[in-house]
Design a protein around this motif. Sequence first.
Motif, PDB file in Angstrom:
ATOM      1  N   VAL A 153       0.823  -1.202   0.000  1.00  0.00           N
ATOM      2  CA  VAL A 153       0.000   0.000   0.000  1.00  0.00           C
ATOM      3  C   VAL A 153       0.864   1.262   0.000  1.00  0.00           C
ATOM      4  O   VAL A 153       0.768   2.100  -0.894  1.00  0.00           O
ATOM      5  CB  VAL A 153      -0.958   0.019   1.213  1.00  0.00           C
ATOM      6  CG1 VAL A 153      -1.815   1.279   1.199  1.00  0.00           C
ATOM      7  CG2 VAL A 153      -1.843  -1.216   1.205  1.00  0.00           C
ATOM      8  N   CYS A 154       1.761   1.403   0.996  1.00  0.00           N
ATOM      9  CA  CYS A 154       2.541   2.640   1.111  1.00  0.00           C
ATOM     10  C   CYS A 154       3.937   2.493   0.493  1.00  0.00           C
ATOM     11  O   CYS A 154       4.658   3.477   0.361  1.00  0.00           O
ATOM     12  CB  CYS A 154       2.671   3.059   2.578  1.00  0.00           C
ATOM     13  SG  CYS A 154       3.738   1.973   3.557  1.00  0.00           S
ATOM     14  N   CYS A 187       2.143   4.940   6.612  1.00  0.00           N
ATOM     15  CA  CYS A 187       1.144   3.998   6.138  1.00  0.00           C
ATOM     16  C   CYS A 187      -0.201   4.304   6.777  1.00  0.00           C
ATOM     17  O   CYS A 187      -0.305   4.470   7.987  1.00  0.00           O
ATOM     18  CB  CYS A 187       1.552   2.566   6.449  1.00  0.00           C
ATOM     19  SG  CYS A 187       0.557   1.377   5.537  1.00  0.00           S
ATOM     20  N   LYS A 234      -6.470  -7.816  -0.053  1.00  0.00           N
ATOM     21  CA  LYS A 234      -6.570  -7.120  -1.340  1.00  0.00           C
ATOM     22  C   LYS A 234      -6.829  -5.629  -1.113  1.00  0.00           C
ATOM     23  O   LYS A 234      -7.775  -5.248  -0.435  1.00  0.00           O
ATOM     24  CB  LYS A 234      -7.696  -7.711  -2.187  1.00  0.00           C
ATOM     25  CG  LYS A 234      -7.768  -7.080  -3.583  1.00  0.00           C
ATOM     26  CD  LYS A 234      -8.894  -7.676  -4.395  1.00  0.00           C
ATOM     27  CE  LYS A 234      -9.114  -6.956  -5.717  1.00  0.00           C
ATOM     28  NZ  LYS A 234      -8.022  -7.152  -6.672  1.00  0.00           N
ATOM     29  N   TYR A 235      -5.978  -4.819  -1.706  1.00  0.00           N
ATOM     30  CA  TYR A 235      -6.094  -3.372  -1.543  1.00  0.00           C
ATOM     31  C   TYR A 235      -7.039  -2.813  -2.599  1.00  0.00           C
ATOM     32  O   TYR A 235      -6.799  -2.956  -3.795  1.00  0.00           O
ATOM     33  CB  TYR A 235      -4.712  -2.732  -1.657  1.00  0.00           C
ATOM     34  CG  TYR A 235      -4.720  -1.229  -1.483  1.00  0.00           C
ATOM     35  CD1 TYR A 235      -5.396  -0.637  -0.423  1.00  0.00           C
ATOM     36  CD2 TYR A 235      -4.017  -0.406  -2.367  1.00  0.00           C
ATOM     37  CE1 TYR A 235      -5.395   0.740  -0.254  1.00  0.00           C
ATOM     38  CE2 TYR A 235      -4.006   0.973  -2.198  1.00  0.00           C
ATOM     39  CZ  TYR A 235      -4.704   1.540  -1.143  1.00  0.00           C
ATOM     40  OH  TYR A 235      -4.708   2.903  -0.975  1.00  0.00           O
ATOM     41  N   SER A 270      -7.972   0.350  -3.959  1.00  0.00           N
ATOM     42  CA  SER A 270      -7.403   1.700  -3.853  1.00  0.00           C
ATOM     43  C   SER A 270      -8.459   2.798  -3.972  1.00  0.00           C
ATOM     44  O   SER A 270      -8.365   3.824  -3.319  1.00  0.00           O
ATOM     45  CB  SER A 270      -6.303   1.894  -4.892  1.00  0.00           C
ATOM     46  OG  SER A 270      -6.835   1.662  -6.176  1.00  0.00           O
ATOM     47  N   LYS A 271      -9.486   2.552  -4.788  1.00  0.00           N
ATOM     48  CA  LYS A 271     -10.490   3.594  -5.017  1.00  0.00           C
ATOM     49  C   LYS A 271     -11.150   4.010  -3.700  1.00  0.00           C
ATOM     50  O   LYS A 271     -11.441   5.181  -3.479  1.00  0.00           O
ATOM     51  CB  LYS A 271     -11.531   3.080  -6.003  1.00  0.00           C
ATOM     52  CG  LYS A 271     -12.413   4.176  -6.577  1.00  0.00           C
ATOM     53  CD  LYS A 271     -13.298   3.642  -7.676  1.00  0.00           C
ATOM     54  CE  LYS A 271     -14.390   4.659  -7.996  1.00  0.00           C
ATOM     55  NZ  LYS A 271     -15.496   4.046  -8.732  1.00  0.00           N
ATOM     56  N   GLN A 304      -9.862   3.001  -0.690  1.00  0.00           N
ATOM     57  CA  GLN A 304      -8.833   2.868   0.340  1.00  0.00           C
ATOM     58  C   GLN A 304      -9.250   1.910   1.440  1.00  0.00           C
ATOM     59  O   GLN A 304      -9.262   2.236   2.616  1.00  0.00           O
ATOM     60  CB  GLN A 304      -8.524   4.237   0.923  1.00  0.00           C
ATOM     61  CG  GLN A 304      -8.214   5.222  -0.181  1.00  0.00           C
ATOM     62  CD  GLN A 304      -7.350   6.364   0.282  1.00  0.00           C
ATOM     63  OE1 GLN A 304      -7.413   6.772   1.425  1.00  0.00           O
ATOM     64  NE2 GLN A 304      -6.515   6.866  -0.603  1.00  0.00           N
ATOM     65  N   ILE A 315      -8.888  -2.359   2.667  1.00  0.00           N
ATOM     66  CA  ILE A 315      -8.210  -3.634   2.454  1.00  0.00           C
ATOM     67  C   ILE A 315      -9.167  -4.751   2.821  1.00  0.00           C
ATOM     68  O   ILE A 315      -9.660  -4.813   3.951  1.00  0.00           O
ATOM     69  CB  ILE A 315      -6.926  -3.728   3.287  1.00  0.00           C
ATOM     70  CG1 ILE A 315      -5.900  -2.749   2.717  1.00  0.00           C
ATOM     71  CG2 ILE A 315      -6.358  -5.146   3.253  1.00  0.00           C
ATOM     72  CD1 ILE A 315      -4.593  -2.743   3.435  1.00  0.00           C
TER      73      ILE A 315
END
Length: 320
Positions: A28-29, A53, A85-86, A88-89, A91, A93
């Motif tokens: 993620v970060c 993070c 599973k990240y 992202s849209k 944010q 997990i």
Amino acid sequence: MLIAKTVDGRLVKAFDDDINGMEYYCPVCLGPVRFKKGAIKTWHFAHLSTQNCQFNFENESAEHLSLKAKMFTSLSQNYPVEIEKYLSKYQQIADIFVAPKLVLEVQCSPISAQKLQERTRSYQSQGLYPIWLFGEKLWLKKRLSAFQRSVLSYSDWIGFYFWELDNAKEELRLHYLIHEKLNGELVYLTKSCSFSGNIMALLRFPFQKKKVVRLTCSCMADPQTFIQKQLFYKNPKWLREQELAYQRGENLLMQETDFFFPQIKPPQINYQNYPKPEKIERYFKQFESYYKNQRLKTSQTLYPPLFYDKMIEKQTRRMK
Ligand SMILES: [Zn+2]
């Protein structure tokens, strides 16, 4: 956390991939992480510095890490599964993601019901279907906690239900047809599945067409004495019930035993929080009216919502 990125951008899993002395990064970060190979906790990765993070992976309990790894391993034999599973849209997990749209959230530590509902709605707005599986601290006990009452799931086939994960026994449990007795104690049916078995079949159970499930329980013979005690100890629930009775010109302690039938009822929940609140409201009404006309009042056989719907429909047709 259980996954990390390699320098060349591959995702590796701490518990079953070959981890060597390479450098690993948070997916993620992208900050550096260290591989932790301990005796007690499932092998995992930990940030060298968590400052940058947004996800607090570092407070994960041994139970949470272990259950995630075991669920992944169990499902990955037959399904396209991703762990942590990240998305992202939004944010978020997802602990376990099973394509195309199933999300399994493993919840071991207390969380507010509001936060859980927010996360649920966020997943739903992405077209995903989240299921919350609860660890040992949150398992059902004799009575519902306020948290459990706000997060019970509902299906027409099995009524109110609740999922539990058992790390020691390595099994997934489903408690369903959950009802409360007059004294608040829970009654329900349970189905379990070992992690080595077909977990997905159990996860689908609440929505599968099936023979009507049922559960018979005996009723309290002398509810008046029970209520008298509750009023004496100023139990808020019974003080309120008595207050409502007074408003109707009644007194709970002067009623016949049959007055309290049905004694066993679906949990009192706020149905406005559910996707189709009108369905649950109708179920509550049908439930009451089904038992109203019953002759035998010393025991109660409980059914799923669909059953009452069909029975009431039949009665209405007969009356026409
Ligand atoms: Zn990170």
